[in-house]
Design an enzyme around this catalytic site. Structure first.
Site, PDB file in Angstrom:
ATOM      1  CE  LYS A 153      -0.340   2.271  -3.687  1.00  0.00           C
ATOM      2  NZ  LYS A 153       0.293   0.969  -3.965  1.00  0.00           N
ATOM      3  CB  SER A 212      -0.950  -0.018   1.200  1.00  0.00           C
ATOM      4  OG  SER A 212      -1.812   1.100   1.200  1.00  0.00           O
ATOM      5  CE1 TYR A 242       0.137   5.473  -5.336  1.00  0.00           C
ATOM      6  CE2 TYR A 242       0.325   6.760  -3.320  1.00  0.00           C
ATOM      7  CZ  TYR A 242       0.776   5.732  -4.132  1.00  0.00           C
ATOM      8  OH  TYR A 242       1.852   4.971  -3.738  1.00  0.00           O
TER       9      TYR A 242
END
Length: 266
Positions: free
Chosen positions: A156, A138, A152
């Site tokens: 994650k 992650s 993003y």
């Protein structure tokens, strides 16, 4: 001999991980989109470690059929996967309102579904053998929202949730699930990212030096050895991971304060 499959294994954290496992004498399978980069990685590992067993496959991890076919070829070459590390990922900073839908979707598909696809390719066989380790990579951006990183962060954060749920399913069957949250790391991708990072993100994140990819990789490998579920880097990310509900309001206040100070300058 341990068979380690690494997605995103041609550069950055993935290649740093490959170096460690090559030193240990593992059989290595590296997946990435760029065949020239994979060839370069294989040559480097051969120079460093002699007759290292390295298999490479060019594939887009976000494409389920490509990922499955590539991993099947890896297992045909070196046997069942003992350790899977999903290091393939992309980041394209940009304010939500200016980022295209395609760019947003690509980050979700690569960072989340790229990992899911790789896991799907090995998970059933690991369950059947009642052994196997999976490390999902992650990011610190999977613990707190960051200005200019909506896509993003979404990818994650989702990867953390996937790992959390899968850990519960996998544990009774002898399969170990782990997830790590690296900070800014010295990689080719990080250098490209900085060129497009919004000024606001730079201001609120400060000028903290990125970690060497070798240091990040070493901590990941040690966590895999121990069967550790969550892996943090530095006290800030550890605090976010362990006490996020308490820590995040203060951090968000600090971030918002920094951004407000910038607005009159525009």
């Amino acid at each position: 001999m341990t068979h380690v499959i690494i997605t995103g294994g041609s550069s950055g954290i993935g290649l740093a991980l490959a170096r460690i496992y090559a030193e240990r004498g593992a059989r290595l399978s590296l997946l990435a989109r760029s065949l020239p980069a994979l060839e370069a990685a294989r040559l480097e590992l051969a120079r460093r470690h002699g007759e290292t067993s390295v298999h490479i496959e060019s594939a887009d991890a976000s494409d389920e059929d490509q990922a499955l076919a590539a991993i099947r070829k890896c297992e045909a070459a070196f046997g069942p996967c003992d350790i899977l590390i999903t290091s393939a990922g992309i980041v394209e900073p940009g304010r939500f309102e200016t980022q295209t839908s395609a760019a947003f979707r690509q980050q979700i598909e690569t960072n989340l579904f790229g990992s899911v696809n790789a896991v799907r390719a090995v998970y059933a066989a690991m369950k059947e053998r009642r052994s196997g380790k999976i490390m999902l990579v992650s990011s610190g951006a999977g613990l707190i929202g960051i200005y200019g990183y909506a896509a993003y962060c979404a990818s994650k954060f989702a990867l953390h949730g996937f790992a959390d749920a899968l850990r519960s399913e996998a544990k009774p069957h002898g399969v170990t699930i782990s997830v790590c949250f690296p900070p800014d790391t010295e990689t080719p991708q990080f250098a490209r990212e900085l060129e497009h990072r919004p000024l606001e993100a730079t201001v609120i994140m400060g000028r903290v030096a990125p970690w060497p990819s070798s240091a990040v990789a070493l901590r990941i490998v040690r966590a895999i050895d121990k069967g550790q579920f969550e892996v943090f880097f530095g006290w800030t990310l550890w605090a976010l991971g362990r006490f996020g509900a308490t820590v995040k309001p203060a951090l968000n206040w600090w971030f918002d304060r920094g951004i407000r100070r910038m607005i009159p300058r525009r």
